[in-house]
Design an enzyme around this catalytic site. Structure first.
Site, short mmCIF file in Angstrom:
data_model
loop_
_atom_site.label_atom_id
_atom_site.label_comp_id
_atom_site.label_asym_id
_atom_site.label_seq_id
_atom_site.Cartn_x
_atom_site.Cartn_y
_atom_site.Cartn_z
CG HIS A 100 10.28 -67.34 -2.81
ND1 HIS A 100 9.62 -68.41 -3.36
CD2 HIS A 100 11.27 -67.87 -2.05
CE1 HIS A 100 10.18 -69.53 -2.95
NE2 HIS A 100 11.18 -69.23 -2.16
CG ASP A 105 11.11 -66.47 -8.22
OD1 ASP A 105 12.27 -66.17 -7.88
OD2 ASP A 105 10.27 -66.93 -7.42
#
Length: 147
Positions: A100, A105
């Site tokens: 996150h 990511d």
């Protein structure tokens, strides 16, 4: 929102000094130019970005083609129980250092994309963006007799 803070571990304190989107929008648009965007759940990301872009530049939005690694993984890896970023990364033995977080990511998504493209080319002969976006497994024809 509390849900997002709980999910991501990102607090208001962590982002209070971050620039507003209006401050970075010109650099973002210059950066992406006419590139193909790749994201895990691309429709969500592009709709979010387009919402913010329209606030800065009323009536404008990105028109970049995009490819969604969630949709692609559903087509290429139908055997997976789900197609969350963690699950697909685990399938390819890709580690996500800080889940996150944009950099981690994005790096995992890029690595997943490369692995999916390699599998598409090796197994199905798919070699270009249009073919990757449109790839579908052939329908399985049932030979079971009707009762």
């Amino acid at each position: 929102p509390r849900f997002v803070a709980s999910l991501t571990g990102i607090s208001n304190e962590m982002v209070k000094r971050a620039p507003m989107f209006a401050e970075v929008a010109p650099r973002w648009l210059d950066f992406i130019s006419d590139s193909v965007l790749v994201a895990h759940n691309a429709p969500f990301d592009t709709s979010f970005l387009n919402h913010e872009i329209s606030r800065v530049y009323p009536g404008h939005r990105m028109v970049n083609p995009h490819l969604c690694t969630v949709k692609l993984s559903r087509r290429v890896l139908p055997e997976l129980l789900n197609h969350r970023l963690d699950t697909v990364a685990d399938h390819f033995s890709i580690s996500i250092v800080s889940r996150h977080r944009a950099g981690s990511d994005a790096l995992a998504t890029a690595e997943i994309f490369i692995m999916l493209l390699a599998k598409l080319e090796e197994v199905h002969g798919v070699k270009d963006l249009a073919a990757a976006r449109n790839f579908q497994f052939p329908e399985v024809i049932s030979t079971a007799a009707s009762v």
